[in-house]
Scaffold this active site. Structure first.
Site, PDB file in Angstrom:
ATOM      1  N   GLU A  88      58.876  -9.253 -46.544  1.00 35.45           N
ATOM      2  CA  GLU A  88      57.603  -9.430 -45.537  1.00 35.45           C
ATOM      3  C   GLU A  88      57.092  -7.956 -45.686  1.00 35.45           C
ATOM      4  OE1 GLU A  88      56.970 -12.041 -45.170  1.00 35.45           O
ATOM      5  OE2 GLU A  88      58.703 -13.783 -45.504  1.00 35.45           O
TER       6      GLU A  88
ATOM      7  N   CYS B 242      63.865 -15.246 -38.467  1.00 40.72           N
ATOM      8  CA  CYS B 242      63.474 -14.560 -39.010  1.00 40.72           C
ATOM      9  C   CYS B 242      62.888 -13.449 -38.854  1.00 40.72           C
ATOM     10  CB  CYS B 242      63.124 -15.215 -40.286  1.00 40.72           C
ATOM     11  SG  CYS B 242      64.654 -15.366 -41.555  1.00 40.72           S
TER      12      CYS B 242
ATOM     13  N   ARG C 230      59.582 -24.423 -34.251  1.00 45.17           N
ATOM     14  CA  ARG C 230      59.547 -25.853 -34.894  1.00 45.17           C
ATOM     15  C   ARG C 230      60.488 -26.299 -34.523  1.00 45.17           C
ATOM     16  NH1 ARG C 230      61.261 -28.078 -39.253  1.00 45.17           N
ATOM     17  NH2 ARG C 230      61.794 -26.091 -40.269  1.00 45.17           N
TER      18      ARG C 230
ATOM     19  N   HIS D  28      62.902 -12.030 -46.596  1.00 46.50           N
ATOM     20  CA  HIS D  28      63.083 -13.962 -47.704  1.00 46.50           C
ATOM     21  C   HIS D  28      63.537 -14.974 -48.817  1.00 46.50           C
ATOM     22  CE1 HIS D  28      61.002 -15.514 -43.340  1.00 46.50           C
ATOM     23  NE2 HIS D  28      62.361 -15.827 -43.429  1.00 46.50           N
TER      24      HIS D  28
END
Length: 217
Positions: free
Chosen positions: A82, A145, A92, A169
């Site tokens: 990232e 994360c 979510r 990830h």
């Protein structure tokens, strides 16, 4: 002289998964010797807030020279380093403690974003050379994360700016993907090989900078 420490973290399982490949991968490298440093692998809870408290405790305990946090991203097909963490929690789904923040800042007085201080392009090149598909990702999402990635970079910036850190990830492993038809996966051994190559590259490039007085790219 105390041996330098690389702190490597993974997460506990979440969203009803029986395991989390991030933890399965990083714990395989616990104790591994990498370019003169020793890897310490520890698990983080998949819980907003508590994960950062745990991480801060680990940073204070081990005083690492480099930190890489790792998390699962089902649906991705490559190891994703990232580039940026944003100051937003927007879940979510609920975390493992039932918390589901919506559009909340991680730190009210923090900047909008932090960039990884790891040599992410060099690490991607090393992972590909080791046979692991890899990429630079432009979003770490807004779940735990990203929460951990942002919190890590905030802590390092505030307390130990010379220590480099970042986030990766990883996809599902095959035993998970069979329950998610059509989703990509990577073998755990491939993930571990990729992590090993990434850490070697990061430590080598960092040492080159120290010795040459240059900048890390």
């Amino acid at each position: 002289m105390t041996q330098p420490i690389i702190l490597l973290t993974g997460f506990e399982p979440f969203e009803q998964e029986p395991l989390n490949p991030s933890w399965e991968a990083v714990r395989a490298l616990d104790g591994w010797q990498c370019e003169g440093a020793r890897v310490v692998a520890r698990q983080l809870p998949c819980v907003f807030g508590v994960a950062l408290q745990t991480l801060d405790t680990l940073l204070a305990e081990f005083k690492p020279v480099l930190v890489l946090c790792v998390g699962q991203a089902g649906g991705r097909s490559q190891l994703s380093l990232e580039r940026v963490a944003i100051n937003v929690d927007d879940a979510r789904i609920a975390d493992n403690a039932g918390r589901q923040p919506i559009d909340q800042p991680i730190y009210g007085d923090g900047p909008a974003a932090y960039f990884s201080t790891l040599p992410i392009k060099g690490m991607v090149k090393a992972m590909r050379a080791a046979g692991a598909p890899a990429e630079v990702s432009q979003t770490a999402g807004t779940f735990v994360c990203n929460h951990v990635f942002y919190g890590l970079m905030h802590s390092l910036a505030q307390h130990t700016p010379a220590v480099r850190g970042g986030f990766m990830h990883i996809p599902y492993i095959p035993s998970q993907a069979v329950r998610h038809p059509g989703q990509p996966s990577l073998a755990l051994d491939t993930v571990i090989d990729g992590l090993r190559a990434a850490l070697q590259s990061a430590m080598t490039l960092q040492q080159d900078v120290v010795e040459g007085g240059g900048q890390l790219h």
